[in-house]
Every structure is written in C-alpha cells, then in structure tokens.
Enzyme design. Structure first.
Site, PDB file in Angstrom:
ATOM      1  CB  CYS A 381      -0.981  -0.035   1.168  1.00  0.00           C
ATOM      2  SG  CYS A 381      -2.343   1.153   1.002  1.00  0.00           S
ATOM      3  CG  HIS A 507      -3.746  -3.671   2.724  1.00  0.00           C
ATOM      4  ND1 HIS A 507      -2.863  -3.255   3.695  1.00  0.00           N
ATOM      5  CD2 HIS A 507      -4.293  -2.535   2.206  1.00  0.00           C
ATOM      6  CE1 HIS A 507      -2.879  -1.941   3.780  1.00  0.00           C
ATOM      7  NE2 HIS A 507      -3.739  -1.474   2.889  1.00  0.00           N
ATOM      8  CD  GLU A 509      -1.624  -6.497   4.885  1.00  0.00           C
ATOM      9  OE1 GLU A 509      -1.919  -5.375   5.325  1.00  0.00           O
ATOM     10  OE2 GLU A 509      -1.106  -6.685   3.760  1.00  0.00           O
TER      11      GLU A 509
END
Length: 534
Positions: A381, A507, A509
């Site tokens: 990001c 993102h 994750e």
C-alpha cells in the site's frame, strides 16, 4: 443450528477473540461449517476512522467492510470468508434503529433499548444464520462484563439463548484468574464476581475458560465450579502459550473444549484430525533455518497495528521451515540516524501501509537502501507508493517527487488522490475498499509468484500511482507488473535488476492463512533466506 456466545470478564485483552477462533478451528476440523462474528460495544460505526495506536489494525474484508482485527483471527483460523454481516458495533445498531424511527417503521411506538435495540442485535444473528447457513455460529462480545456500553448486547444474547433453547445455545466465559505473589496463590474471587454479573442478567455460562499465569490446579477449578454453578470438568485452563498463538487450538483441544461444546449442544461430530495444524505449529516452534527481516513503519510500538502482516510473515516462514525474526524499526529513527544504522545486517525490508506524512522520509530512505544494496524489498500500500517516490527521486532525478498526500505543491506528484476521492467529505468507509481484480504481466516477478494472469486482492487506500508519469518512470526501469483490468490503475511495481523488489497497492496480508501462505510473502521470505548477510 447451534449458537455459541463468548464473553470476557475481569479485564480486557484476555484473548476472547483467539479463544473463539480456536474453538472455530476445532469444530471445523470436526467437519462442521463454522461462522464467527464480533459484536463491539463502542459507538463508532466501524473501526475505519480509529487510530491504530488505540485500536490496532483495521481488517478489511472482501466486500470492503472495515472491521475489528479479531475478524482476522477468525479468517486465519478457519476457512471462511467473512463479510460486513460478521462485525456489528453499537454505532451501527443505533444508526439502524434511528433510521427506522425516522422512516416510521416503529409505528409511533416509543423507541427503547428493550426491545428495539436488542431486537436489532438479535436480527443480525438471524441474518448471518439465514444467509450463511452454518452448523455453528460463534459470536464474540467485545469489552468486559460490567461495562455499561455492553449491556444491550448481553441482554440481546440472553434473550436469544432463551428463544432458541438450552440445547442450541452455549455461553462461554473467558476470565482472568490472577496470581497474587504475596499470597502465593491464584485468586478466584474476580472470576466469581464476573460470573455473578452475568448471572444477574440471566446468563449462565456453561464453560469457563481461565486465563492465568500459573497452572490452574484441580482444587482451584473445583472452587470456581462450586461458586459459579458449573461442572468441574467445564472449568478449563488457557495458559499463555510459549511460542505462537497457533498453539492455542491444540491446548484447548487438550482441555477438551471442543468435546464440551459438542456435548453441551448435542452435536455428533468425529474427533478432529489436527495433524496438518500440528505440523505447521512444529515448523514455527522448531524450524531448521533462521532469517531476519525489518518492518519499517510508524506504528511500530503497537504489536496489533501490523498484526496481519506479522502473521503472514509467520505463515511464509513456516512454509520454508524457517523462523523469521522481525526487527521492528520506527521510520522516524531512520530519519534521525540514517538507514544503514538500522538496516545493516538484515536480509529483507518490508514497508507496510499507513496514513499521514510522519515517518515518510524514513521509509523512503529504507526503500532506497534496499534498492541500492540489493536487499529484498516488499512494499504494501503506502509501501508501494514509497517505492515509486524513491525511484522517481533517486533514479529518474525528480528530487521533489512526492505524493500529494504529503506535498500538494510538488511539481512531480507521482502519487495522487484517486479521481473518485477528490470530492469525498465523509472519511468513514469512503476509501477504495474491498476486493478488486488485478491483471498481471507475463514474465514479471509478480506473475511468477502468483502463477496466474488475473488475481483478486483486498484494498484500502485513497491515493494511487499517477499515470501521467507512467511513461517516463517505465522508461527509467520501473516495471508496472500489475494493473486494473482497464489499465488505468497501477497495482504492482517491481525492478528487474534486483533479487526481489516487489510492491503492491493492495493488502495481501489479509488473505494469508497458516497452511496457505500468501504468494508474495512466500516469495519475500524465500528471497530473504537467499540474501547474504553483509
């Protein structure tokens, strides 16, 4: 359909979310379809506008919902993809109730906490049951029993439990059993008081999970059982684990939590096969290799601010049978002492997302250090935007290059506000959120990582790569390896003459799971392991 409600007592941060997620893991391994949800008593509509120092990370779901970080535990510990239905705050409840009142939906009745607010809460449980059709719904109630803001939620689940019947609803209470050093013993009185608070409003826990620094011996369990009106075998221990939170399901299975839940709810299900989970945990506890990587951010002091990133790194490390030591570095410290002072000897550098200009120049220096010294770099990001700014400044030569978030007057705004964001005035829930499609360029590192030409990832941002500078940046060697299907938005960038330099606007994750590490994290850890320590 069966319903499990998890409450917490004595103090906050006891690990209710992990207990709920762990129970979800165990029941799912027994062949049941499990859905988890979180009810938060705070008045914010959602955590999207809350400071990470106060609340931790904001966990984004496929549908763009900005939710509590516990939903990250729920998704990591089970196979389900959750939605905005699975997180409810007091703010959202009252917003809905007042909107109905304005529409005249209550037909002139006086609007009250009971029944209108409690009905709204119960309706959310029913909606999840109706639309997701699980075998078991586990609902965690945020906060601590006794908090005034949590009372409507407790009253709602009391009513709900009564409506569905004893065989279909189970209340589990997570409580602190403190060790008093001067007395040399564990004290049960706080737990007794916490349970008493629940019983005052008509909630009678069927299982009590004791959080303690010392082993909870049988005589302590017997005392809690006697005063809290539960069977002694229904008082179980959940001590701090030594190595990783992924041990918690195994510990709770040893304590027979899943057996208790199935017995009390009259569920017939086989014993779980936890062999793959045990193998994953073993790779974390006793890895054969070791690697050190830096996470350079502005919320470093708070573990929960980058919770999903740390977990995704653990997943990738376990897949490589490696312990990934994360060195957390405050970007402002790099601004003071320089990158080499903090990053020398590390095998990888990750720059996560964030907002605001504090620490930005430190992140840029960290990125420059990674690029110039051929150290694996992973930007997420803002970390991608930082990579673009650094490249524009130090490779292309635009020394004033910046994001308009940090400098509105720069002559080279290589990162700028999304067009649809320029007229946004409401901050909550108004970013580019949720799952979006990205097309990858064959022959790039990104394509090799995913083994796919098209991917979907979760986003949360307002600023974007400025396509006005695309031609010049690509001409200087910046590779745009992933773009939106219409080609207007750059989603991934990388460098060719580097062992691993990959950055993404989304993102990743949020999509990593214990036995399914995210491809970029997997590749980053692999590259870091191959990096020679200088």
């Amino acid at each position: 359909m069966k319903y499990i409600f998890v409450t917490g007592g004595v103090v906050s941060s006891l690990g209710k979310g992990l207990a709920a997620a762990s129970l979800g893991t165990l029941l799912e391994h027994r062949g049941l379809k499990v859905i988890l949800q979180k009810f938060d008593p705070y008045l914010n509509i959602d955590p999207g506008t809350m400071n990470p120092f106060e609340h931790g990370e904001v966990y984004v779901l496929d549908d763009g919902a900005e939710t509590d970080l516990d939903l990250g535990h729920y998704e990591r510990f089970t196979s389900t993809n959750l939605s905005r239905l699975n997180n409810l705050t007091s703010g959202r409840v009252y917003e809905s109730v007042l909107a109905k009142e304005r529409r005249g939906a209550y037909l002139g009745h006086t609007v009250q906490v009971i029944p209108h607010v409690t009905n709204e809460i119960k309706d959310r449980i029913r909606q999840v049951a109706r639309e997701m059709r699980p075998d078991v719904i586990i609902t965690e109630i945020g906060g601590t029993v006794g908090d005034i803001e949590g009372l409507p939620f407790l009253e709602a689940i009391r009513q709900f439990g009564q409506e569905v019947g004893r065989d279909n609803a189970l209340f589990i209470h997570v409580t602190l059993v403190p060790y008093i050093k001067a007395a040399g013993e564990l004290k049960t009185k706080p737990t007794q008081q916490s349970i008493a608070k629940l019983r005052e409003i008509g909630i009678f826990p069927g299982v009590i999970i004791c959080r303690a620094e010392r082993p909870v011996e049988q005589d302590v369990r017997d005392k809690i059982a006697l005063f809290c009106n539960v069977a002694p075998e229904n008082v179980i221990e959940c001590a701090d684990v030594k190595h990783t939170i992924y041990e918690v399901p195994l510990k709770l299975h040893e304590e027979k939590l899943d057996d208790l839940a199935c017995n009390l709810l009259k569920i017939e299900a086989p014993q779980p096969d936890l062999s793959r989970w045990r193998k994953f945990v073993q790779h974390i506890i006793s890895p054969s290799r070791h690697v050190r990587v830096a996470v350079v951010g502005k919320y470093i002091e708070l573990q929960d601010a980058y919770k999903s990133i740390y977990e995704a790194i653990i997943h990738a490390g376990a897949a490589h049978d490696a312990r990934v030591e994360v060195v957390r570095i405050d970007a402002e410290e790099i601004e003071k002492a320089g990158a080499a002072a903090h990053l020398t000897g590390l095998q990888g550098i990750l720059v996560p997302g964030g907002f605001g200009d504090r620490g930005t120049e430190g992140k840029i220096k960290a990125c420059q250090y990674a690029r110039e010294n051929k150290i694996p770099y992973f930007g997420i990001c803002l970390g991608m935007q930082i990579a673009v700014i650094e490249f524009a400044r130090n490779v292309v030569g635009w020394t004033d290059a910046n994001s308009t978030e940090f400098n509105k007057n720069t002559a080279h705004p290589v990162i700028s506000l999304l067009e649809e964001q320029k007229h946004v005035t409401q901050k909550g829930g108004s970013m580019r959120l949720g799952t979006w499609v990205t097309d990858l360029v064959p022959g790039t590192k990104a394509f090799d990582l995913y083994h796919s030409a098209t991917i979907t990832e979760r986003h949360r941002h307002r600023y974007e790569f400025n396509s006005e500078f695309k031609e010049e940046l690509e001409g200087a060697g910046l590779v745009i390896s992933g773009s939106s299907p219409d080609g207007l938005l750059a989603e991934m960038v990388e460098l060719n003459d580097h062992p691993f330099f990959v950055a993404c606007q989304f993102h990743p994750e949020f999509l990593s799971k214990p036995n399914h590490p995210h491809p970029i994290f997997y590749g980053f850890v692999k590259a870091a392991m191959n990096q020679q320590v200088v």
